[in-house]
Design a protein around this motif. Structure first.
Motif, PDB file in Angstrom:
ATOM      1  N   GLU A 147     -33.971 -75.658   0.002  1.00 40.57           N
ATOM      2  CA  GLU A 147     -34.337 -76.944   0.605  1.00 40.57           C
ATOM      3  C   GLU A 147     -33.157 -77.914   0.734  1.00 40.57           C
ATOM      4  OE1 GLU A 147     -37.375 -78.320  -1.968  1.00 40.57           O
ATOM      5  OE2 GLU A 147     -38.815 -76.734  -1.426  1.00 40.57           O
ATOM      6  N   LYS A 148     -32.178 -77.801  -0.162  1.00 42.86           N
ATOM      7  CA  LYS A 148     -31.127 -78.814  -0.214  1.00 42.86           C
ATOM      8  C   LYS A 148     -29.747 -78.324   0.224  1.00 42.86           C
ATOM      9  CE  LYS A 148     -33.389 -81.490  -3.859  1.00 42.86           C
ATOM     10  NZ  LYS A 148     -33.242 -82.093  -5.210  1.00 42.86           N
ATOM     11  N   THR A 149     -29.604 -77.036   0.507  1.00 43.38           N
ATOM     12  CA  THR A 149     -28.313 -76.514   0.969  1.00 43.38           C
ATOM     13  C   THR A 149     -28.542 -75.696   2.230  1.00 43.38           C
ATOM     14  OG1 THR A 149     -28.367 -74.386  -0.213  1.00 43.38           O
ATOM     15  CG2 THR A 149     -27.617 -76.322  -1.458  1.00 43.38           C
ATOM     16  N   TRP A 150     -27.436 -75.307   2.846  1.00 47.71           N
ATOM     17  CA  TRP A 150     -27.517 -74.403   3.987  1.00 47.71           C
ATOM     18  C   TRP A 150     -27.315 -72.981   3.489  1.00 47.71           C
ATOM     19  CZ3 TRP A 150     -29.674 -74.978   8.410  1.00 47.71           C
ATOM     20  CH2 TRP A 150     -29.758 -76.249   8.998  1.00 47.71           C
ATOM     21  N   VAL A 151     -28.398 -72.220   3.469  1.00 41.59           N
ATOM     22  CA  VAL A 151     -28.344 -70.821   3.047  1.00 41.59           C
ATOM     23  C   VAL A 151     -28.002 -69.970   4.269  1.00 41.59           C
ATOM     24  CG1 VAL A 151     -29.657 -68.885   2.121  1.00 41.59           C
ATOM     25  CG2 VAL A 151     -29.975 -71.176   1.165  1.00 41.59           C
ATOM     26  N   LEU A 152     -26.889 -69.261   4.186  1.00 40.83           N
ATOM     27  CA  LEU A 152     -26.443 -68.425   5.296  1.00 40.83           C
ATOM     28  C   LEU A 152     -27.123 -67.056   5.271  1.00 40.83           C
ATOM     29  CD1 LEU A 152     -22.620 -69.265   5.174  1.00 40.83           C
ATOM     30  CD2 LEU A 152     -24.428 -70.382   6.505  1.00 40.83           C
ATOM     31  N   GLU A 153     -27.316 -66.530   4.095  1.00 39.09           N
ATOM     32  CA  GLU A 153     -27.998 -65.246   3.917  1.00 39.09           C
ATOM     33  C   GLU A 153     -28.766 -65.280   2.600  1.00 39.09           C
ATOM     34  OE1 GLU A 153     -25.511 -61.698   5.869  1.00 39.09           O
ATOM     35  OE2 GLU A 153     -24.388 -62.752   4.295  1.00 39.09           O
ATOM     36  N   MET A 163     -30.626 -63.130  -4.302  1.00 42.69           N
ATOM     37  CA  MET A 163     -29.308 -63.488  -3.787  1.00 42.69           C
ATOM     38  C   MET A 163     -29.405 -64.623  -2.797  1.00 42.69           C
ATOM     39  SD  MET A 163     -27.053 -63.252  -0.981  1.00 42.69           S
ATOM     40  CE  MET A 163     -27.525 -61.887   0.087  1.00 42.69           C
ATOM     41  N   ARG A 164     -28.424 -65.520  -2.838  1.00 42.75           N
ATOM     42  CA  ARG A 164     -28.261 -66.560  -1.832  1.00 42.75           C
ATOM     43  C   ARG A 164     -26.774 -66.711  -1.521  1.00 42.75           C
ATOM     44  NH1 ARG A 164     -33.022 -66.060  -2.135  1.00 42.75           N
ATOM     45  NH2 ARG A 164     -34.661 -67.666  -2.053  1.00 42.75           N
ATOM     46  N   ARG A 165     -26.473 -66.746  -0.242  1.00 43.88           N
ATOM     47  CA  ARG A 165     -25.119 -67.087   0.187  1.00 43.88           C
ATOM     48  C   ARG A 165     -25.175 -68.499   0.745  1.00 43.88           C
ATOM     49  NH1 ARG A 165     -21.359 -64.034   4.761  1.00 43.88           N
ATOM     50  NH2 ARG A 165     -19.685 -65.589   4.781  1.00 43.88           N
ATOM     51  N   ILE A 166     -24.483 -69.428   0.074  1.00 44.00           N
ATOM     52  CA  ILE A 166     -24.586 -70.851   0.389  1.00 44.00           C
ATOM     53  C   ILE A 166     -23.289 -71.338   1.021  1.00 44.00           C
ATOM     54  CG2 ILE A 166     -25.114 -73.130  -0.533  1.00 44.00           C
ATOM     55  CD1 ILE A 166     -26.249 -71.750  -2.993  1.00 44.00           C
ATOM     56  N   ALA A 167     -23.413 -72.103   2.080  1.00 43.98           N
ATOM     57  CA  ALA A 167     -22.237 -72.686   2.731  1.00 43.98           C
ATOM     58  C   ALA A 167     -21.636 -73.772   1.851  1.00 43.98           C
ATOM     59  CB  ALA A 167     -22.620 -73.254   4.091  1.00 43.98           C
ATOM     60  N   THR A 217     -30.692 -78.312 -13.497  1.00 45.05           N
ATOM     61  CA  THR A 217     -31.003 -77.307 -12.488  1.00 45.05           C
ATOM     62  C   THR A 217     -29.776 -76.485 -12.112  1.00 45.05           C
ATOM     63  OG1 THR A 217     -30.533 -78.711 -10.566  1.00 45.05           O
ATOM     64  CG2 THR A 217     -32.743 -78.851 -11.539  1.00 45.05           C
ATOM     65  N   LEU A 218     -30.052 -75.334 -11.555  1.00 46.58           N
ATOM     66  CA  LEU A 218     -28.987 -74.433 -11.112  1.00 46.58           C
ATOM     67  C   LEU A 218     -28.084 -75.108 -10.086  1.00 46.58           C
ATOM     68  CD1 LEU A 218     -27.682 -71.599 -10.872  1.00 46.58           C
ATOM     69  CD2 LEU A 218     -29.479 -71.016  -9.232  1.00 46.58           C
ATOM     70  N   LEU A 219     -28.678 -75.775  -9.117  1.00 42.48           N
ATOM     71  CA  LEU A 219     -27.894 -76.415  -8.068  1.00 42.48           C
ATOM     72  C   LEU A 219     -27.024 -77.537  -8.630  1.00 42.48           C
ATOM     73  CD1 LEU A 219     -27.173 -76.669  -5.090  1.00 42.48           C
ATOM     74  CD2 LEU A 219     -29.177 -78.133  -4.789  1.00 42.48           C
ATOM     75  N   PRO A 231     -22.941 -78.754   1.819  1.00 44.26           N
ATOM     76  CA  PRO A 231     -23.464 -79.349   3.054  1.00 44.26           C
ATOM     77  C   PRO A 231     -24.973 -79.513   2.981  1.00 44.26           C
ATOM     78  CG  PRO A 231     -21.855 -77.659   3.579  1.00 44.26           C
ATOM     79  CD  PRO A 231     -22.089 -77.579   2.097  1.00 44.26           C
ATOM     80  N   SER A 232     -25.444 -80.694   3.320  1.00 40.81           N
ATOM     81  CA  SER A 232     -26.860 -81.009   3.203  1.00 40.81           C
ATOM     82  C   SER A 232     -27.588 -80.802   4.523  1.00 40.81           C
ATOM     83  CB  SER A 232     -27.045 -82.457   2.745  1.00 40.81           C
ATOM     84  OG  SER A 232     -28.391 -82.858   2.836  1.00 40.81           O
ATOM     85  N   ARG A 233     -28.806 -80.298   4.440  1.00 43.10           N
ATOM     86  CA  ARG A 233     -29.626 -80.140   5.643  1.00 43.10           C
ATOM     87  C   ARG A 233     -29.981 -81.491   6.250  1.00 43.10           C
ATOM     88  NH1 ARG A 233     -32.479 -75.435   6.628  1.00 43.10           N
ATOM     89  NH2 ARG A 233     -31.932 -73.685   5.293  1.00 43.10           N
ATOM     90  N   ALA A 234     -29.996 -82.527   5.416  1.00 45.57           N
ATOM     91  CA  ALA A 234     -30.377 -83.847   5.906  1.00 45.57           C
ATOM     92  C   ALA A 234     -29.258 -84.525   6.691  1.00 45.57           C
ATOM     93  CB  ALA A 234     -30.779 -84.742   4.730  1.00 45.57           C
ATOM     94  N   VAL A 235     -28.036 -84.037   6.531  1.00 43.53           N
ATOM     95  CA  VAL A 235     -26.888 -84.706   7.150  1.00 43.53           C
ATOM     96  C   VAL A 235     -26.235 -83.857   8.238  1.00 43.53           C
ATOM     97  CG1 VAL A 235     -24.619 -85.726   6.712  1.00 43.53           C
ATOM     98  CG2 VAL A 235     -26.455 -85.987   5.027  1.00 43.53           C
TER      99      VAL A 235
END
Length: 313
Positions: A147-153, A163-167, A217-219, A231-235
């Protein structure tokens, strides 16, 4: 849809009871079967009951979302304490109830049930609900990332995906492998991007690893340990920090996104691993050592290399 008396008897033998409350006539004593995807409105619904001994506990409210016409496959829905919906599919074999049904769930860990011949489908359902609660913190951590990051994969992660690949920035990302049993602990981390960008991130991770706090939290831990914001999805839009492959000019190729980047800070062009490997193979000046090929960047002619896994060769 009406069922015959024979079908009803077969259902009872499998621990399934039809709802008789709205039977239109005595001829329909076999009962009424719920259409796939529908539940009884009454909280007293007893679409699933055990037909064994004194145990007549029912699933209440009704959680049946699908039953096939052969009464062999049953899908039930459950909800964890955070309001997430989950499904469990039960496949009853010929030896049921001497043997338990096969259970299919979208879990990141094995779902092993406790079963004896006197057990019921309700017992499995209760074990399913308990398993949902045991994985609640894992799904909380993954949901916050989604919800709060850009997940690429992965592009559309399932509940079983660990697994999450985060920008992190332009053509820079971090690949996380989260332990579903210990979701607040430091996950396995792998950085992707040009060396001049990812090397400082690796240094921060190594230097700040001792600051990891399992009580947050993990994030939030990732932000503090890496000393960076994601990078935030909100911005930002995804296109603000992603670029197409410099060879095939596409972002996704057979489901993969560009994960190789020219290490020159003035270039930084991304490529798909397969595209770059194929490109370098076609250059007379390139050299190969086992499954690693060395050559020049198609854009800036600076040295570049790529490793291709053997199974993709």
């Amino acid at each position: 849809m009406r069922v015959t008396r024979e079908e009803a008897g077969f259902g009872v033998a499998r621990g399934i009871r039809f709802d008789r409350r709205t039977a239109p006539s005595a001829r329909a004593r076999g009962g009424r079967w719920l259409a796939p995807g529908r539940c009884c409105a009454s909280a007293r619904c007893s679409c699933l009951r055990t037909a064994r001994g004194p145990s007549t506990r029912a699933l209440s409210p009704c959680r049946v979302v699908y039953v096939d016409t052969g009464l062999n496959t049953i899908k039930l829905k459950g909800e964890d304490s955070c309001g997430r919906q989950h499904l469990i599919t039960l496949k009853l074999n010929a030896k049921y109830p001497a043997e338990p049904p096969d259970c299919c769930v979208d879990f990141p860990v094995e779902f092993a049930i406790s079963w004896i011949p006197q057990s019921s489908l309700v017992d499995i359902y209760n074990q399913f609900l308990a398993a949902l609660e045991s994985l609640k913190e894992f799904w909380n951590a993954m949901d916050e990332i989604d919800e709060k990051t850009w997940v690429l994969e992965p592009e559309n992660p399932t509940r079983s995906a660990t697994m999450r690949r985060i920008a992190i920035g332009n053509n820079v990302s971090i690949n996380l492998e989260v332990d579903p049993r210990h979701p607040t602990m430091l996950p396995e981390c792998y950085f992707l991007g040009a060396d001049h960008v990812v090397n400082p991130l690796r240094t921060k991770l190594n230097n700040n690893m001792h600051l990891w706090d399992p009580d947050i939290t993990l994030l939030q831990n990732l932000k503090e340990v890496l000393e960076t914001d994601f990078p935030s999805r909100a911005v930002l839009e995804k296109t603000d920090f992603t670029m197409d492959c410099g060879i095939c000019y596409a972002y996704r190729l057979d489901g993969a996104i560009p994960d190789q980047v020219c290490g020159d800070s003035r270039c930084g062009q991304p490529f798909h691993q397969a595209c770059l490997f194929e490109w370098l193979q076609g250059l007379p000046s390139s050299r190969q050592s086992f499954n690693v090929i060395f050559g020049e960047c198609p854009y800036c002619n600076k040295p570049i290399s790529v490793k291709m896994s053997m199974k993709k060769l």
